[in-house]
Write an enzyme that holds these catalytic residues in place. Structure first.
Site, mmCIF file in Angstrom:
data_model
loop_
_atom_site.group_PDB
_atom_site.id
_atom_site.type_symbol
_atom_site.label_atom_id
_atom_site.label_comp_id
_atom_site.label_asym_id
_atom_site.label_seq_id
_atom_site.Cartn_x
_atom_site.Cartn_y
_atom_site.Cartn_z
ATOM 1 N N GLU A 25 0.870 -1.159 0.000
ATOM 2 C CA GLU A 25 0.000 0.000 0.000
ATOM 3 C C GLU A 25 0.917 1.223 0.000
ATOM 4 O O GLU A 25 1.642 1.465 0.953
ATOM 5 C CB GLU A 25 -0.840 -0.047 1.268
ATOM 6 C CG GLU A 25 -2.007 0.869 1.260
ATOM 7 C CD GLU A 25 -2.710 0.817 2.612
ATOM 8 O OE1 GLU A 25 -2.811 -0.264 3.215
ATOM 9 O OE2 GLU A 25 -3.138 1.885 3.055
ATOM 10 N N ASP B 220 -5.284 10.106 9.276
ATOM 11 C CA ASP B 220 -4.023 9.642 9.834
ATOM 12 C C ASP B 220 -3.695 10.249 11.182
ATOM 13 O O ASP B 220 -3.944 11.425 11.429
ATOM 14 C CB ASP B 220 -2.883 9.956 8.853
ATOM 15 C CG ASP B 220 -2.917 9.024 7.649
ATOM 16 O OD1 ASP B 220 -2.847 7.799 7.876
ATOM 17 O OD2 ASP B 220 -3.041 9.509 6.514
ATOM 18 N N TYR C 254 -11.290 -2.988 2.700
ATOM 19 C CA TYR C 254 -10.381 -2.486 3.725
ATOM 20 C C TYR C 254 -11.183 -2.269 4.998
ATOM 21 O O TYR C 254 -11.997 -1.358 5.080
ATOM 22 C CB TYR C 254 -9.753 -1.178 3.245
ATOM 23 C CG TYR C 254 -8.562 -0.682 4.039
ATOM 24 C CD1 TYR C 254 -8.556 -0.675 5.429
ATOM 25 C CD2 TYR C 254 -7.439 -0.201 3.374
ATOM 26 C CE1 TYR C 254 -7.463 -0.219 6.127
ATOM 27 C CE2 TYR C 254 -6.334 0.272 4.082
ATOM 28 C CZ TYR C 254 -6.354 0.259 5.455
ATOM 29 O OH TYR C 254 -5.276 0.724 6.160
#
Ligand SMILES: Cc1ncc(COP(=O)(O)O)c(C=O)c1O
Lengths: 271, 388
Positions: A57, A68, A180
C-alpha cells in the site's frame, strides 16, 4: 467473485489466492512515498518485497491527512518538505509494480486536482493495481469508481466499526480488489489491546462482500497480526509501525525489513 | 425554519469527503437537526437563551459619523454586542443544545481568533458539557486573551503545532479527535464549512442575523439596503446575514475576504476572490487554496479568523451563480479601518470585521449599506498595537 471484481484487479486477486493456498494471511505493508526521501522509500519498498509482501500500500504524502494519526501525518509533512511530489510517488509505483502489486493510498483532493479521469489514467500507466481514497465514502465515489473500472484499477473501499449494516452491504457490493476493514474507531496509529473486536468485524465484512477482507489501522505486533488472521482476515495491513521504523533508523530499509519479518511470523499457517 | 431536507450540495459544491468512520455520525447529526429545528421545545429553549443569555435581538445601528463621512447611510448590525462579543455564540449555543439532545456529553471545537472557542466554552459551561478546543499555536499567541477566557470557562485548550499552526491545522486536529471519539463526542464546527450537514446547519443557526437585520432596516428606512457587506473566513457571519436577502434580487451581497499581503502574492486568505479550481478541504468541495498537485496551501491573514485556505461551499455556489460578489482587503487596509472606525464610532471592531468595514469605507458610490459588525476587537488590541 463477480466478473467486474476480478477483471478490475487480477493481480490483487492472485496475491490473495496465493496467500490462501499457503494457508496464511496476505502481508500488506504500508509505504509512505517519499519518506524519509524518495530514494530511501524505494529501498524500503524493495525491502518489503524481499521480505515477502503480497501487496504494497503506497501512500501519497498529503498536507491535510484527516484519517491519519501523528506518526503518518508527520512523515507526510517531512516527505513533502523533502520535496516529495505526486509524480515522484507514481514513479515509485512504477518501480515496485513489476515485483509486487501496488495499491495507491491517496486523499481525494490529490485525485481531483488533475481531474479524476486523468489521475486514474496516469495511475494505470504505472502498472499499479489499485487505489484507496480514505476520504471518499461511497456517496462521493461514483465518478472515481467508473474511471477506475474503465482503467483496470481496483477502487478499494473502507468500512469502519461505526458503519451501519445497510451501508456495509452497499459498500461491500461495490468493493473491488479487497475490502479495507478499519479495525478501530480512530485514525491510523499504534495502540494496545484491540484484537478482541477483530472476529466480529471480519465476520461482518465477509458477510457483506465477495472480495477478500483485509484489516488495518493500529496493527503493530505479531500478536495483532495473529489475532487478525485467526479472526478470518484474508490480509493484514501494517502502517504506522513500519513508518516509525523507517524514521527511527539511518538504515531504514534494514530496519523495516526486520520489523516486517517479525510481523510476518504472525501470519501463520495455524488458521 | 422549513422542514425540507438539509442540503448536501450547493450546485456542485459541498458533499461529505470524510473518513468512513464519521459517516454514521454525520447521518445522526442530520437527523437530529431535522428533528430539533421542527421541535417546539428545542426552538423555544434556544430562542429563550438567545434572548436572555445572548442578548438578542442585537441592535441595528445607523453609524453616525461613518454615514456623515461617506455621504450615505451606513448601518451596522451589532453582533459585537452578543454575549462573548461575536456572532459565534448563535451557532455554538444552538449546536450545544443539539449535542445535549443527542446525549453527547463531550464537545470539541476548533478556533482561529478564539471567538468560536470562547462561544463554545461558554455554551458548554452553561449546559454542563465537557469542552475541548483546538487552536493553532500561532493563534494561542496572537489571541492570548481568548485562551485565558476559554480556560476560565472550564474548557481545555489544546495548542496545535503543525503546518502554519493556525485555523486549518486546528480544524484538522478537531476532525481527527472526532474520528477517535465519535461515539461520545459532538463536534461544534465554527463556520459554514465541513461535510454536510454542517454548512447548512451552521447557516440555519446564524440566519437569525439576517432575519433581524432585514426587518430592522425596513422599520428604520422603509426600504431594503443596496448592499449587504460581511467578512468571510469560513463564511458564517456572511451566510447568516446574506440568507434573509437571497430572494431580494436588488440587494447586492458582498463578501470580503482576507487579502493578506495582496492577492497578487501567495500570502492571502481569499480563495473565492482569486478563483481557480475547486477542491476538497475539511470534508467539502469548495473554493480553496491549493497547488497544482492538490496539496493545500497555507493561508495568511493578520486576522486569525480569516486566516484559512478554504471557505463555505454555499459561498462558492453564490459566487458562481453571480448572486454574491467576493472581494479582498489587505492586512494594511484592515488595520487602517480598525483604527478609523474605532475613532469615528467609538466601536472597536474585530480585525475580521475590519475587513468588511475597510471595503465599505473605500466605496465612493452607493446609497444604503448594511454591514455585519461580526465581533468586537478587544482580543486584537495587543496585536494591533504592536503592529501600528
Ligand atoms: C468576529 C469574527 N468575525 C468573523 C469571523 C470569521 O468567521 P466567519 O467567516 O465564519 O464568520 C470570526 C472568526 O473567528 C470572528 O471572530
Amino acid at each position: 467473485m463477480s466478473d467486474t471484481v476480478t477483471s478490475a484487479s487480477p493481480r490483487i486477486a492472485t496475491a490473495f489466492e496465493r496467500a490462501h493456498s499457503e494457508s496464511r494471511g496476505a502481508l500488506m505493508p504500508y509505504l509512505m512515498g517519499g519518506y524519509p526521501t524518495l530514494e530511501r522509500s524505494l529501498e524500503i519498498g524493495r525491502a518489503y518485497a524481499q521480505v515477502g509482501a503480497d501487496i504494497i500500500e503506497l501512500g501519497v504524502p498529503y498536507s491535510d491527512p484527516l484519517a491519519d494519526g501523528a506518526v503518518i501525518h508527520e512523515a507526510a509533512t517531512e516527505a513533502l518538505a523533502a520535496g516529495a511530489s505526486v509524480s515522484g510517488v507514481l514513479e515509485l509505483a512504477r518501480a515496485l509494480s513489476p515485483s509486487v502489486p501496488v495499491v495507491l493510498m491517496c486523499y481525494a483532493n490529490v485525485v481531483f486536482a488533475p481531474g479524476v479521469e486523468a489521475f486514474v489514467e496516469r495511475l494505470a500507466h504505472t502498472g499499479a493495481a489499485g487505489l484507496i481514497v480514505p476520504d471518499l465514502p461511497l456517496e462521493e465515489a461514483t465518478q472515481t469508481l467508473a474511471a477506475c473500472d474503465a482503467h483496470g484499477i481496483a477502487l478499494v473501499p473502507l468500512i469502519a466499526p461505526t458503519t451501519p449494516p445497510e451501508r456495509l452491504a452497499a459498500i461491500g457490493a461495490r468493493a473491488r480488489g479487497f475490502l479495507y476493514t478499519v479495525s478501530v474507531v480512530g485514525t491510523t496509529g499504534e495502540r494496545s489491546a484491540l484484537p478482541e473486536r477483530f472476529t466480529e468485524l471480519v465476520a461482518k465484512a465477509k458477510a457483506a462482500t465477495d472480495v477478500p477482507v483485509a484489516i488495518g489501522f493500529g496493527i503493530s505486533t505479531p500478536e495483532d497480526v495473529r489475532a487478525a488472521v485467526r479472526a478470518g482476515a484474508d490480509g493484514v495491513i501494517v502502517g504506522t509501525r513500519l513508518v516509525r521504523a523507517a524514521g527511527d533508523s539511518a538504515d531504514s530499509a534494514a530496519a523495516v525489513a526486520e520489523v516486517l519479518s517479525e510481523l510476518k511470523s504472525g501470519l501463520g499457517t495455524d488458521r | 425554519m422549513s422542514e425540507s431536507a438539509i442540503e448536501h450540495r450547493f450546485g456542485r459544491y459541498g458533499g461529505q469527503y470524510v473518513p468512513e468512520t464519521l459517516m454514521a455520525a454525520l447521518a445522526e447529526l442530520e437527523q437530529a437537526w431535522v428533528a430539533a429545528r421542527a421541535d417546539v421545545a428545542y426552538r423555544s429553549e434556544l430562542d429563550g437563551l438567545l434572548k436572555e443569555f445572548v442578548g438578542r435581538p442585537t441592535p441595528l445601528y445607523r453609524a453616525r459619523r461613518l454615514s456623515q463621512q461617506l455621504l450615505r447611510p451606513v448601518y451596522l448590525k451589532r453582533e459585537d454586542l452578543n454575549h462573548t462579543g461575536s456572532h459565534k455564540l448563535n451557532n455554538a449555543l444552538g449546536q450545544a443544545l443539539l449535542a445535549k439532545r443527542m446525549g453527547k456529553r463531550r464537545v470539541i471545537a476548533e478556533t482561529g481568533a478564539g471567538q468560536h472557542g470562547v462561544a463554545t466554552a461558554t455554551a458548554c459551561a452553561l449546559l454542563d458539557l465537557q469542552c475541548v478546543v483546538y487552536m493553532g499555536s500561532e493563534d494561542t499567541r496572537r489571541q492570548r486573551p481568548n485562551v485565558q477566557r476559554m480556560e476560565l470557562l472550564g474548557a481545555t485548550v489544546k495548542p496545535v503545532q503543525a503546518g502554519a499552526c493556525t485555523l486549518k491545522e486546528a480544524t484538522s486536529a478537531a476532525i481527527r479527535d472526532w474520528v477517535e471519539n465519535v461515539g461520545s463526542t459532538h463536534y461544534i464546527i465554527g463556520s459554514v464549512v465541513g461535510p454536510a450537514p454542517y454548512p447548512a446547519l451552521v447557516r440555519d443557526l446564524q440566519s437569525v442575523i439576517g432575519v433581524e437585520a432585514r426587518q430592522q432596516i425596513l422599520e428604520r428606512e422603509g426600504r431594503l439596503p443596496a448592499r449587504v457587506i460581511a467578512c468571510v473566513g469560513g463564511g458564517s457571519n456572511a451566510m447568516g446575514i446574506f440568507n434573509a436577502f437571497l430572494g431580494d434580487e436588488d440587494v447586492q451581497l458582498i463578501g470580503v475576504e482576507a487579502g493578506g499581503e495582496g492577492t497578487d502574492t501567495p500570502r492571502h486568505g481569499a480563495p473565492l476572490t482569486v478563483g481557480g479550481r475547486a477542491g476538497v478541504l475539511h470534508g467539502s468541495l469548495s473554493a480553496i487554496m491549493q497547488d497544482e498537485e492538490g496539496q493545500i496551501i497555507e493561508a495568511h491573514s493578520i486576522s486569525a479568523g480569516l486566516d484559512y485556505p478554504g471557505t463555505g461551499p454555499q459561498h462558492a455556489f453564490l459566487r458562481d451563480s453571480g448572486r454574491a460578489r467576493y472581494v479582498a482587503v489587505t492586512d494594511r487596509q484592515a488595520l487602517d479601518a480598525f483604527r478609523a472606525v474605532t475613532r469615528l464610532e467609538g466601536i472597536i471592531p474585530a480585525l475580521e470585521t475590519a475587513h468588511a468595514l475597510a471595503w465599505t469605507l473605500a466605496q465612493s458610490d452607493g446609497e444604503l449599506d448594511l454591514v455585519c459588525l461580526s465581533g468586537r476587537g478587544d482580543k486584537d488590541l495587543a496585536e494591533v498595537l504592536a503592529l501600528t
